[in-house]
Design an enzyme around this catalytic site. Structure first.
Site, short mmCIF file in Angstrom:
data_model
loop_
_atom_site.label_atom_id
_atom_site.label_comp_id
_atom_site.label_asym_id
_atom_site.label_seq_id
_atom_site.Cartn_x
_atom_site.Cartn_y
_atom_site.Cartn_z
N HIS A 1 0.82 -1.10 0.08
CA HIS A 1 0.02 0.00 -0.01
C HIS A 1 0.97 1.39 -0.05
O HIS A 1 0.55 2.42 -0.02
CB HIS A 1 -1.06 0.05 1.27
CG HIS A 1 -0.23 0.26 2.47
ND1 HIS A 1 0.51 -0.56 3.28
CD2 HIS A 1 -0.10 1.42 3.22
CE1 HIS A 1 1.06 -0.20 4.03
NE2 HIS A 1 0.69 1.11 4.27
N HIS B 1 1.88 6.91 -0.59
CA HIS B 1 0.85 6.09 0.33
C HIS B 1 -0.20 5.99 -0.02
O HIS B 1 -0.96 7.15 -0.45
CB HIS B 1 1.14 6.72 1.63
CG HIS B 1 0.67 6.05 2.86
ND1 HIS B 1 -0.84 5.74 2.98
CD2 HIS B 1 1.29 5.32 3.91
CE1 HIS B 1 -0.92 4.74 4.12
NE2 HIS B 1 0.36 4.63 4.54
#
Length: 169
Positions: free
Chosen positions: A73, A88
């Site tokens: 992620h 992110h």
């Protein structure tokens, strides 16, 4: 006739400006709109956040994958200048343990601007009750803090500049 050369030792200051294009298509907004104090307060560094319109994270410049988080992620992309950018996807998405994220790169890989790094499932993130807003953070650059100019609005990955980073050496 001879002339005298004056020798003056001057400190050399070089300035480098790195323009960073959007790594995700969507709406670029100020970091303070991220529903997470660590990002919103600038504790991770300066930058912007993007509310994604599609689930594709692309390289904003040619560089090297310095680190990819195991759950896919987030990653850190390093520019040839040494600048590191934290990309992110979403907030608290580590809790998905990689579900909905497909990485196309590994730590140490060299990447080209525009290359797809990670594909992610926006619906799966939203179904889990998580925010999809994705911080783009300048995390480090030598010992001098760079100046970071943030640009907001509708952005297309690889096309629109979202950050202008000026470093002085």
């Amino acid at each position: 006739m001879f002339s005298k050369w004056k020798s003056k030792k001057e400190e050399q200051h070089t300035e480098q400006i790195i323009e960073i294009t959007a790594p995700i298509s969507g709406q670029a907004v100020p970091l303070n709109q991220v529903p997470d104090d660590t990002f919103a307060g600038g504790h991770m560094g300066s930058g912007i956040a993007i509310e994604p319109a599609e689930g594709r994270l692309k390289a904003p410049f040619d560089g090297k994958i310095a680190h990819i988080v195991k759950s896919n992620h987030a990653l850190i992309l390093e520019h040839p200048s040494g600048l590191q950018l934290l990309l992110h996807i979403g907030i608290d998405t580590v809790s998905l343990k990689g579900n909905g994220f497909v990485s196309h790169v590994a730590t140490g890989d060299s990447v080209k601007a525009g290359q797809t790094l990670i594909e992610f499932d926006l619906e799966a993130i939203q179904a889990a009750g998580l925010a999809t807003i994705s911080p783009v953070i300048v995390t480090s650059m030598e010992e001098h803090l760079p100046e970071v100019e943030s640009l907001y609005g509708a952005v297309t990955a690889g096309t629109n500049i979202v950050l202008r980073v000026t470093s002085k050496h």
